[in-house]
Motif scaffolding. Structure first.
Motif, PDB file in Angstrom:
ATOM      1  N   PHE A 145     -10.659  66.882 -29.151  1.00 10.08           N
ATOM      2  CA  PHE A 145     -10.302  68.113 -29.301  1.00 10.08           C
ATOM      3  C   PHE A 145      -9.375  68.412 -30.505  1.00 10.08           C
ATOM      4  N   ALA A 146      -8.593  67.467 -30.804  1.00 11.22           N
ATOM      5  CA  ALA A 146      -7.591  67.713 -32.115  1.00 11.22           C
ATOM      6  C   ALA A 146      -8.439  67.800 -33.098  1.00 11.22           C
ATOM      7  N   ARG A 147      -9.707  67.339 -33.228  1.00  9.78           N
ATOM      8  CA  ARG A 147     -10.607  67.370 -34.433  1.00  9.78           C
ATOM      9  C   ARG A 147     -10.791  68.966 -34.912  1.00  9.78           C
ATOM     10  N   VAL A 180      -6.406  72.270 -18.168  1.00 10.30           N
ATOM     11  CA  VAL A 180      -6.801  73.343 -19.231  1.00 10.30           C
ATOM     12  C   VAL A 180      -5.793  73.547 -20.101  1.00 10.30           C
ATOM     13  N   ALA A 181      -4.496  73.635 -19.526  1.00  9.21           N
ATOM     14  CA  ALA A 181      -3.595  74.073 -20.270  1.00  9.21           C
ATOM     15  C   ALA A 181      -3.258  73.104 -21.517  1.00  9.21           C
ATOM     16  N   LEU A 182      -3.182  71.869 -21.154  1.00  9.96           N
ATOM     17  CA  LEU A 182      -3.081  70.686 -22.257  1.00  9.96           C
ATOM     18  C   LEU A 182      -4.217  70.492 -23.109  1.00  9.96           C
ATOM     19  N   LEU A 183      -5.513  70.899 -22.702  1.00  8.18           N
ATOM     20  CA  LEU A 183      -6.730  70.943 -23.623  1.00  8.18           C
ATOM     21  C   LEU A 183      -6.456  72.104 -24.736  1.00  8.18           C
ATOM     22  N   VAL A 184      -5.993  73.264 -24.010  1.00 14.36           N
ATOM     23  CA  VAL A 184      -5.830  74.343 -24.953  1.00 14.36           C
ATOM     24  C   VAL A 184      -4.861  74.134 -25.903  1.00 14.36           C
ATOM     25  N   LEU A 185      -3.632  73.573 -25.406  1.00 10.70           N
ATOM     26  CA  LEU A 185      -2.619  73.269 -26.427  1.00 10.70           C
ATOM     27  C   LEU A 185      -2.983  72.291 -27.603  1.00 10.70           C
ATOM     28  N   THR A 186      -4.020  71.256 -27.098  1.00 12.44           N
ATOM     29  CA  THR A 186      -4.403  70.378 -28.143  1.00 12.44           C
ATOM     30  C   THR A 186      -5.476  71.115 -29.195  1.00 12.44           C
ATOM     31  N   LEU A 187      -6.242  72.208 -28.595  1.00 11.80           N
ATOM     32  CA  LEU A 187      -7.048  72.889 -29.290  1.00 11.80           C
ATOM     33  C   LEU A 187      -6.254  73.627 -30.248  1.00 11.80           C
ATOM     34  N   LEU A 188      -5.085  74.398 -29.941  1.00 10.67           N
ATOM     35  CA  LEU A 188      -4.357  75.001 -30.797  1.00 10.67           C
ATOM     36  C   LEU A 188      -3.613  74.264 -31.845  1.00 10.67           C
ATOM     37  N   PHE A 189      -3.020  73.305 -31.477  1.00  7.86           N
ATOM     38  CA  PHE A 189      -1.856  72.523 -32.257  1.00  7.86           C
ATOM     39  C   PHE A 189      -1.941  71.127 -32.507  1.00  7.86           C
ATOM     40  N   GLY A 190      -3.103  70.453 -32.087  1.00 11.09           N
ATOM     41  CA  GLY A 190      -3.497  69.104 -32.219  1.00 11.09           C
ATOM     42  C   GLY A 190      -2.857  68.322 -31.243  1.00 11.09           C
ATOM     43  N   ARG A 191      -2.610  67.115 -31.438  1.00 13.13           N
ATOM     44  CA  ARG A 191      -2.318  66.257 -30.299  1.00 13.13           C
ATOM     45  C   ARG A 191      -0.618  66.123 -30.217  1.00 13.13           C
TER      46      ARG A 191
END
Length: 493
Positions: free
Chosen positions: A210-212, A54-65
């Motif tokens: 998610f990065a989109r 979840v932390a990695l997915l949230v990180l991606t949703l916030l700042f991209g890949r």
């Protein structure tokens, strides 16, 4: 430009520390930085570590890949190769449309392999596993040779700050796979940047979904852009279409190179503005329905698949031991059994790298290729050691205590009369019984009515835990007179 420098520093630190986890044969670094292996995306998924995922997915949703450009060691290694290529020829990249059919096709293959239990195929595609093999089989020998050179000179100065570590080939097949992967990725990154990340890597494809929708992203200011294409020619992900002023955020790894190269200040990393759903779909080259479908498949798949020293005294050479033909492979305590190991292991080689007794090595069986198995030619699984269970990031080897290990039966010893020294050479031995940590071996007379007959071992399979001390310390060569047969499912004794 400042963001790019921060990203490079963080990536360099993560890359160095993850690499050292595979190189450090003393096991001291894992106590401090072992968490870096557990925050890798695929091992966290297989370990059902929901917090990390979840932390990695949230990180991606916030700042991209940023995971791909900072945390993933294979991604950072490709950037290193790309840096050498850029020194030879600057501004060498160009925009290319996303190969969606290849990206999602490779993700589908990966998911099918994961669900079907084809762990070897899944391990070939997994980025962290690929880098683990490279570090363990290509970098680690060089590191140990350098350490041994320092130990050689230190010894002559009466210093014991360093000690020699043996260098040996853990698996020919895995070494070949690591070498080929290193060469292929090196050439691809040197010539074309992040080709692997945006066409083959299943983690990159999933995070690309998610990065989109990331909150912060590089944005092109069309009023300032003069169409010089410097950003596009320096984009290692080939995701900037300067003709339409579009960035494919599903492929962008947030490396910030484009921002540093733009002389007009037309690209900046900022919060995204709302846009029509159709435009967002065009960026990623896949519909929202496709995103939800593949993300659902990935989630479903995740749940389903949740030194020996030869001492001859200067008299004669001692033949090396050879591995017996085991009907059932042996896997470490904490693995619970073959099924659990093969379902969760990503073949990253971290446990193989840290095993202080040189018991673990990559499997050569095509069904479990590159996943760790145990063999006792070079050492045995000491009851007080739990290193492999401490470092496994994917949950294939669960954490155990010393007490747990001493009561876990991973196999049982089998005596081979044809190899036993008392019978073949007529001398007394008892090495296996003397070194058995559980007292599972007893020496008895080979002839019931003759107390003076050579004594042979008898194994109490109810007490034997399969540690391999008897097999390793048996003086018979090349095959031991007693060996361990694995158990498909471990049990507590």
């Amino acid at each position: 430009m400042r963001l790019r420098k921060v990203r490079i520093i963080l990536a360099a630190v993560c890359f160095a520390l993850v690499t050292l986890l595979f190189l450090d044969f003393t096991g001291t670094l894992h106590a401090w930085f072992g968490w870096l292996a557990r925050v890798q995306f695929l091992p966290a998924v297989l370990a059902l570590n929901a917090g990390v995922v979840v932390a990695l997915l949230v990180l991606t949703l916030l700042f991209g890949r940023v995971y791909c450009s900072v945390i993933c060691p294979l991604g950072v290694m490709q950037d290193i190769f790309g840096w050498f290529g850029r020194r030879q020829k600057k501004n060498r990249y160009a925009y290319s449309p996303a190969l969606s059919w290849l990206r999602y096709g490779m993700l589908a293959v990966f998911l099918v392999a994961l669900v079907a239990g084809a762990g070897s195929l899944a391990a070939l595609l997994a980025p962290y596993s690929a880098y683990g093999r490279i570090a363990s089989h290509l970098f680690a020998p060089l590191y140990r040779w350098g350490n041994n050179l320092l130990a050689y000179f230190a010894e002559r100065l009466d210093s014991y700050a360093f000690y020699s570590a043996e260098v040996w080939m853990k698996g020919v097949g895995t070494f070949a796979v690591a070498a080929v992967t290193f060469v292929v990725l090196g050439i691809l990154a040197w010539r074309n940047g992040r080709t692997y990340c945006n066409t083959v890597c299943p983690v990159g494809t999933v995070l690309g979904f998610f990065a989109r929708y990331s909150l912060f992203r590089p944005v092109i200011d069309t009023d300032k852009c003069n169409g010089c294409t410097l950003c596009s020619r320096n984009c290692k992900a080939a995701c900037i279409d300067i003709k339409t002023h579009r960035i494919d955020y599903s492929r962008c790894v947030a490396c910030m190179d484009c921002i540093g190269k733009c002389r007009q200040g037309a690209i900046s990393y900022r919060m995204r503005v709302s846009q029509p759903a159709s435009a967002g779909a065009a960026e990623g080259g896949v519909s929202r329905r496709g995103f939800l479908t593949v993300a659902g498949l990935f989630a479903a798949a995740s749940v389903v698949r949740a030194q020996e020293k030869t001492v001859d005294g200067g008299l004669a050479a001692i033949a090396d031991k050879k591995a017996p033909s085991r009907a059932t492979p042996i896997v470490p305590p904490g693995a619970r059994g073959l099924r659990h190991m093969f379902q969760h292991c990503t073949a990253c080689q971290l446990c193989v790298s840290v095993c202080p007794n040189e018991v673990l090595r990559p499997s050569s069986d095509w069904k479990t290729m590159m996943q760790p198995v145990m063999s006792y030619e070079r050492g045995y699984c000491r009851p007080e050691c739990t290193k492999c269970s401490e470092v496994c990031p994917a949950g294939a080897i669960r954490p155990i205590t010393v007490a747990d290990k001493s009561s876990t039966q991973i196999g049982h010893a089998v005596w081979v009369a044809a190899n036993c020294v008392p019978l073949t050479d007529g001398v007394s031995c008892g090495n296996c019984a003397r070194h058995c940590p559980t007292g599972a071996i007893t020496m008895v007379s080979s002839e019931a009515d003759n107390a003076d007959a050579p004594k042979i071992p008898v194994v109490n399979t109810e007490r034997c835990i399969g540690c391999g001390a008897c097999e390793n310390l048996c003086p018979a060569r090349p095959f031991s007179a007693i060996y361990v047969e694995g158990h498909e499912t471990h049990r507590t004794i």
